[in-house]
Scaffold this active site. Structure first.
Site, mmCIF file in Angstrom:
data_model
loop_
_atom_site.group_PDB
_atom_site.id
_atom_site.type_symbol
_atom_site.label_atom_id
_atom_site.label_comp_id
_atom_site.label_asym_id
_atom_site.label_seq_id
_atom_site.Cartn_x
_atom_site.Cartn_y
_atom_site.Cartn_z
ATOM 1 N N LYS A 54 0.830 -1.208 0.000
ATOM 2 C CA LYS A 54 0.000 0.000 0.000
ATOM 3 C C LYS A 54 0.859 1.250 0.000
ATOM 4 C CE LYS A 54 -3.917 -2.087 2.469
ATOM 5 N NZ LYS A 54 -4.555 -2.285 3.782
ATOM 6 N N GLN B 17 -5.136 -1.391 9.695
ATOM 7 C CA GLN B 17 -5.002 -2.718 9.110
ATOM 8 C C GLN B 17 -5.621 -3.788 10.012
ATOM 9 O OE1 GLN B 17 -3.729 -3.465 6.030
ATOM 10 N NE2 GLN B 17 -4.409 -5.549 6.434
ATOM 11 N N ASP C 10 -11.590 2.637 4.005
ATOM 12 C CA ASP C 10 -11.980 1.223 3.939
ATOM 13 C C ASP C 10 -13.490 1.072 3.811
ATOM 14 O OD1 ASP C 10 -10.127 -0.789 3.730
ATOM 15 O OD2 ASP C 10 -9.687 -0.896 5.868
#
Length: 296
Positions: free
Chosen positions: A54, A98, A121
């Site tokens: 990422k 995460q 997200d």
């Protein structure tokens, strides 16, 4: 008839190109650089690889990358403090914590502490509600990637019969909402669905997101249907480790009109859509036009 392969890796590259162009425009016309912050708690090997990827791709498209790596025994209060600082940092437009988190941390509490406008997200309860009621929201990356590929292949999805196999909050449910938003007739199926093979056989579009290796065989697929395989399962076959999807690719390819492979299908789209969401969040935060083709 062999199915057309929907190349997620190639399509993700085109998405990143669009993101990079929009980032350049934001810098040149508005003096703004989008910023993505990723918070990693602990040393889960898969998560570490994912976070590195990422960060690398964030920088490659011209955005600022902020990484916060915390010890596995970090307290909930300390993690919430990090998220709060990022919420209030104007240089950060997207925040990703995460998952999975260590067991002593409440994932729902942490995710819902992120500012909904920076929740790239798309997991915050506010974004879930906005998506479910057809309002502007941050959309989970994997379903957004699936939608982009379907739109690219079909053009209009209006009136198509879609079956989503899997009812997770991360993929199945938001995928169904996105397909409804594009005027599909949508069924959410799962392991307890009666006559599951017959339900899947009626679909023009099958999105498999159940997390079971090769659960969907080819004889469940209607001739000419489009198959999006979200599953990534590691199995042992012939003494070797292999990645397979939730669909039996070999047999499904004989009936499907188009299909995503595993690997190389949906997977590459997830990070590409994370970058797209960050640019979208940045544009919204500054009252600017959203990037075309990068949102739901």
């Amino acid at each position: 008839m062999a199915a057309e392969i929907i190349d997620g890796k190639a399509f993700a590259a085109t998405v990143r190109e669009k993101v990079a162009l929009h980032v350049t425009r934001l810098k040149e016309e508005n003096g703004i650089t989008p910023g993505l912050a990723v918070v990693l708690v602990g040393e889960d090997p898969a998560s570490q690889v994912y976070v590195r990827s990422k960060g690398k791709q964030t920088v490659e498209v011209g955005m600022n990358s902020f990484e916060h790596k915390l010890d596995a025994d970090t307290s909930e209060a300390d993690l919430l403090d990090v998220v709060d600082k990022l919420n209030n940092d104007p240089a950060v437009h997207g925040i990703l914590v995460q998952l999975p988190l260590p067991g002593h941390l409440n994932e729902d509490l942490i995710i819902n502490s992120i500012s909904p406008e920076k929740d790239v997200d798309g997991f915050h309860i506010s974004n879930v509600g906005l998506l479910g009621t057809g309002q502007k929201s941050m959309v989970p990356c994997t379903p957004l990637g699936c939608l982009m590929m379907l739109r690219n292949y079909h053009g209009s999805l209006s009136g198509l019969n879609a079956v989503v196999v899997g009812r997770s909050n991360i993929v199945g449910k938001p995928m169904a909402q996105l397909l409804l938003g594009d005027s599909c007739t949508v069924t959410i199926a799962h392991s307890r669905t009666k006559d599951l093979p017959d339900v899947v056989r009626r679909a023009d579009i099958v999105v498999a997101a159940v997390g079971r290796p090769e659960m969907v065989p080819g004889d469940w697929i209607k001739e000419g249907a489009t198959v999006i395989d979200v599953g990534i399962n590691r199995i042992e076959r012939d003494g070797k480790n292999k990645l397979v999807g939730d669909v039996d690719f070999a047999s499904a390819s004989e009936n499907a009109g188009a299909i995503t492979p595993v690997p190389g299908g949906v997977g590459p789209m997830t990070i590409a859509c994370l970058l797209a969401n960050t640019v979208t969040a940045c544009s919204r935060a500054n009252g600017l036009a959203e990037p075309e083709g990068l949102t739901a």
